[in-house]
Design an enzyme around this catalytic site. Sequence first.
Site, PDB file in Angstrom:
ATOM      1  CG  ASP A 123      13.730  -2.084  72.860  1.00 34.59           C
ATOM      2  OD1 ASP A 123      13.771  -1.325  71.903  1.00 34.59           O
ATOM      3  OD2 ASP A 123      14.280  -1.930  73.914  1.00 34.59           O
TER       4      ASP A 123
ATOM      5  CG  ASP B  40      17.776  -0.660  69.361  1.00 31.75           C
ATOM      6  OD1 ASP B  40      17.895   0.687  69.688  1.00 31.75           O
ATOM      7  OD2 ASP B  40      17.065  -1.264  70.160  1.00 31.75           O
TER       8      ASP B  40
END
EC number: 3.4.23.36
Length: 145
Positions: free
Chosen positions: A109, A122
Amino acid sequence: MLFYVIAILVIVLDQLSKYLIRAHIDINEAFTLWGIHLTHIENSGMAGGLFQGNARLFGIVAVLFVIGVLYFRRTGEMNGTLIDCSFGFLVGGAIGNGIDRLLFGQVTDFIIRSGGILNLADHAIEMGVFLLIIYGVVRWLKKKN
């Protein structure tokens, strides 16, 4: 065809961006690119860092989700441009994060946003859910009339 184009584009962009982050940015290193604040983290759980250490389990869930969407698409109950786009984003995002979970045991991430640090997969999943809601509302309105 639109479903496959979107899914493949999401997977390629997601995996390319994660590769570049892993290759060039140290974990927990923060930087700004084109005005976007980024930080490299590795998440072995799910959204929000919940259930750490279960990445491979969530990878299997992603595989089952993709199989479910592909089966559901074949039934032909839901069709059209909007649902194809929605499912393309959902499947592309699920596969993008699933690859990380199954290969690395964690998800890369890096995009800082209020509420957490995310990646392109995401964001694609969020877009897919948004389009699915719009599809449901449009379908409900058509049935109502």
